[in-house]
Each structure stands twice: as structure tokens, then as C-alpha cells.
Design an enzyme around this catalytic site. Structure first.
Site, PDB file in Angstrom:
ATOM      1  CB  THR B  97      -8.102  -6.645   6.643  1.00 26.35           C
ATOM      2  OG1 THR B  97      -8.338  -7.094   6.370  1.00 26.35           O
ATOM      3  CG2 THR B  97      -8.879  -6.335   8.052  1.00 26.35           C
ATOM      4  CE  LYS B 173     -11.425  -9.135   5.614  1.00 26.60           C
ATOM      5  NZ  LYS B 173     -10.120  -9.275   5.196  1.00 26.60           N
ATOM      6  CE  LYS B 241      -3.729  -7.454   9.965  1.00 29.36           C
ATOM      7  NZ  LYS B 241      -4.596  -6.605   8.789  1.00 29.36           N
TER       8      LYS B 241
END
Lengths: 291, 291
Positions: B97, B173, B241
């Protein structure tokens, strides 16, 4: 008359419950302030009643499918209220989402009149209600369950019996509503971000419905966003109320609930902008995206 | 060697992908910094490689299953990086990702070397990865899809082809991760509220899993909370993150994302309290409840 049911509040959930009871062969009286709804109910085989007092007379089980605690109190104890005529041994199935402490006090007050109560909030949405497939999260005396069970079975596929203490049903529902409200607000925010980034809404819906980001609410509400259709199935103001209950209860338990608070703020902001009676998915409009 | 695959990063998702490729009869080289993981991989029939450079030599398809953009860049272009040996016509399937703009630049940089890339983040969790049942949200040139398809089919039940532009996979995503992160934080908050209010965690799990408050993450992570088991399947720091990417991207698009920001704050707070490497469900600990 001992097998009759009465349903007070024929909104999307209450109407679905009443229709399911009729399909199960029950005699059902219905009470609502809207004449057109009562007329539709009569057309489906129900018996309209002019007041809660009249609807409750001699009923075995009385469902309150009104919006909140104030309305629940009003239809039971206000002018022409149902509690007086329901009679000893009658069972109130209280289905509105209310503060857990309100449910506890309500049960005491009814108990003092010889009326049993189930603290019995529901979940599942209008379509499940219509199909007799709600989820009920109920707590209360065994005797109340025994009398109400055939009626509960007619409107729900899952009846969770959460013990004999009133308040437990409402506590579980409150936790459910925290999640439901946050998931709607998150679905709106996620769709707005994705669309602003240039991704087609239908693509987002399809992919995420099959991924780890999915939720019951994402699957149910995102089509309203994609279709730009905000006629209310459940309104923004319902979550102003329900997340308000969540935050008040958290406060009373000395808990900070930052995720619920952020979602509550979105529903309140939407309401302040005149969207309170639109579908709860209208929190999407706060982000300035167009579907 | 033209049909070989290389998987760089044998964590829970990467190992699952590598094992699925082996089951599908592929020759698979694996790269990981942990000797014990490489040993397990060899025991399953894989070929351990000492560096990305060695693993990539002549591979048809190279999967990067590392943690983030920095690591993706490092394993491709750092010392002993894979890009040099992969060769013209090789396909990089970039599964971490990462920020959508990073994915776009990476594709350009690889393209200049004659290497094709799919921007191909995955979803589904460790169990689905192990079973070869991930979801892949991929974008990139048709030629890259054509070459990678048999490998993608071996590791995923759903491969969404999101067009030929790198960046689209990562954007979808990112939207998924907004929801996933919020849902984990909300699940933790809801469970803490319910338990503080005196409701048994298992009861909450059972009822809400069957109600409108449910989500993929609620069903997947709440058992970790109930079992008080925070060994990391996916760690708190991953959502520090990923929600960071969400908020940066929102910032670049001049969007305020209050729900995502509230969840990000929970993961950051948890990380600051030393929980960064615990399971992401450990945000539950911020509420001071005990399961």
C-alpha cells in the site's frame, strides 16, 4: 382479544413489523399520526386505532416503534396513552433506540402498573423489517418473553435473549448504533475521497464490497450516494440522536469516544445545514462531491 | 526460467502469495531478511534467494510484498536491487500500500528500463492470502496483465482490472484502507463502551456480527480483543502509515477527512504508547478496558 397485537408507530420499521404480524395471522391494531399510513395499513388487513389508548385496549402485546424516548413516554403515559388501557399482564415491547437508563426506568414504571416490558431494540433496516427478518436484541423478565415470543418470532429471524435485566437490550443496541453511525459517516467520507481522486463510484462500491473495508452500512448506503437519492429510509437526525445517546452514556462512564464523536459531529453539521430529514447517507454532501 | 516468479517480502501476505504460487506449480524464488522465514519457505518447496537482485534474475513476474513505498523502492533500486536483473519484458506486481503518486512514478521509472508494472495492492488478510483467495485491485498496461494473469489467478479469487493507468489501483486501495482503519478503531471503541457498560464481549460480538453495525473488520478483529491476543497479524503501525497516506492525499485534494483523522489519531496514540508492533486491534487498549 387476548391474542391481539398493537403496533404504535408505523414508520419503516413499525410498518414492517405490523405487516409481518398480519401475515402470521395475528389481529393487529395500528396507531400512527399520519392518515395515509393508517389507510395503507387498513388496506393490508390491519385495524387502525385513533389513539394509543384505543389501540392498546386489551392487547396481549404492544409494540412501540416510535422514534425516541420522549415519544415512547408520550404514547405510553401521555394524554390518551396506552399504559392505562393495556391492562395487567400485558407486555410492552419497547423497540425505539433509547438511553439504557430510560429503558430501566420505563420498565419499573410499567411494572408498578402490572405491565411487563421487554427492552427490545431492533436492527436490520426497512427491507428486513418488511420481510419479517429483523434482528431483535431484547432483555426483560422471562414471563414477558414467554408471552411475547410468538409475536417476536413473526417479525424477526433473530431474537437475542439478553437476560432478564431491562437496559441490556438498549446497551447492546447503543453499541450497534455507535458502529452503524461511524460506518455511514466513514462510507460517505471514503466515497468522497475516492471520487475526488477520480475513481468511479460504482467501481469503488464493487471492489470495496468484496474487500476488507466493507461493512453492512457501506453495502446498504453507498447505493444511495451513487444514485444521488437521499429520500430518507433512515434520516440524518436519527444518528444525531443515537450517537448523542452513545456520547452521553460514554460521558456517564467517564469514557472518551473520539471516533463516535467525529461521526456525531458530521451528522450534526449535516442537520445544521438543513439535511436533517434527508437519508443519513446525505452526510456525503458535506464533502462537496457530486455523484 | 521464463515462467518463474519471484516474491520479495515473505510476511503474512507475501508468504501466502508465494505458497499459493507453489501450489499452482510455479517455480518461486523468495527474498526476505529473516532466515527462519526463508527456511520455512524452502521447506515448502520454494527457492530462497539472498538478495532481490538474485531473486529477480530472469523472473517473468516479480511481486513486491514489502511494507511501504520506501521498501518498494529499496528492493527494486537499492543496493542489490531487483530492477537491474529483472530484464526487459519482466513484470513487477507492486502489492504494497503506497501513495498513488508514488505508484505512478514507479511505473514510469520501471517503464524507462523496459520493465512493465502493475499497481496492484491486495486485500483480504493473512488467512485469505494463505488460501490463495486474496482480492487484488490492479491497474496497468494490458501487456502487463496478459503476462501476470496466471500468477495473479494463483494467489487471488478476485482480480479487479481497474484500467491501464498506474495509480488507480493504489487509489482504490487507499479508499479501502480509510474504511478498514476506521472500522478497526470503531470496533475497538464500541467493544470498550459495551464492556464498560457491563455487557459481555462475546455477546456483543455475536449480536452485532448479525446486525447493521457489522463490518468485515469487526468480525475479523474483535476476536483478538475478546481473547486478549494482540500478537500482530497486521500491526498498529501499518495503519499509522496507511491512514497517513489517506490524510496526505486528502490534503493534496483540499479535502478534510475528519473520520479518518480521528482514527489516525488513535493509531498514532497507540504507537506512541509503545503498541506500534502489536496487532492493530490493540487500539482497544487506549480505552482502559480489560477483556
Amino acid at each position: 382479544m387476548s391474542g391481539d397485537a398493537c403496533v404504535i408507530g408505523l414508520g419503516s420499521m413499525g410498518y414492517g413489523a405490523a405487516a409481518s404480524l398480519l401475515r402470521a395471522g395475528k389481529r393487529v391494531r395500528g396507531v400512527d399520526v399520519r392518515p395515509d399510513v393508517l389507510q395503507r395499513f387498513a388496506g393490508a388487513g390491519g385495524v387502525p386505532a385513533a389513539t394509543p389508548e384505543e389501540g392498546a385496549r386489551g392487547a396481549a402485546v404492544l409494540f412501540t416503534f416510535v422514534v425516541n424516548a420522549d415519544q415512547t413516554e408520550e404514547v405510553l403515559f401521555g394524554p390518551n396513552g396506552a399504559a392505562a388501557t393495556l391492562g395487567r399482564g400485558g407486555v410492552v415491547v419497547a423497540c425505539a433506540t433509547v438511553p439504557p437508563l430510560f429503558a430501566e426506568k420505563l420498565s419499573e414504571r410499567l411494572g408498578a402498573m402490572g405491565v411487563l416490558m421487554l427492552d427490545a431494540p431492533v436492527s436490520g433496516g426497512a427491507a428486513k423489517a418488511e420481510a419479517g427478518e429483523m434482528t431483535i436484541m431484547a432483555s426483560g423478565p422471562q414471563e414477558a418473553f414467554a408471552r411475547a415470543q410468538p409475536f417476536l418470532d413473526a417479525i424477526a429471524t433473530k431474537v437475542y435473549r439478553l437476560g432478564d435485566k431491562p437496559g441490556t437490550g438498549s446497551r447492546v443496541k447503543m453499541v450497534n448504533q455507535l458502529l452503524a453511525g461511524v460506518h455511514i459517516a466513514a462510507a460517505a467520507e471514503a466515497m468522497a475521497l475516492g471520487m475526488r481522486a477520480g475513481i468511479d463510484g460504482k467501481v469503488l462500491y464493487e471492489v470495496i464490497s468484496n474487500s476488507a473495508g466493507s461493512s453492512w452500512m457501506f453495502q446498504n448506503r453507498v447505493p444511495h450516494i451513487i444514485d444521488n437519492d437521499f429520500k430518507p429510509r433512515s434520516a440524518v437526525d436519527i444518528f444525531v440522536k443515537d450517537l448523542g445517546i452513545v456520547l452521553e452514556t460514554g460521558e456517564a462512564l467517564t469514557m472518551t469516544l473520539p471516533i463516535a464523536a467525529a461521526a456525531h459531529r458530521q451528522f450534526k453539521t449535516a442537520s445544521a445545514r438543513g439535511l436533517g430529514r434527508e437519508d443519513d447517507a446525505a452526510v456525503f454532501k458535506l464533502y462537496g462531491e457530486k455523484a
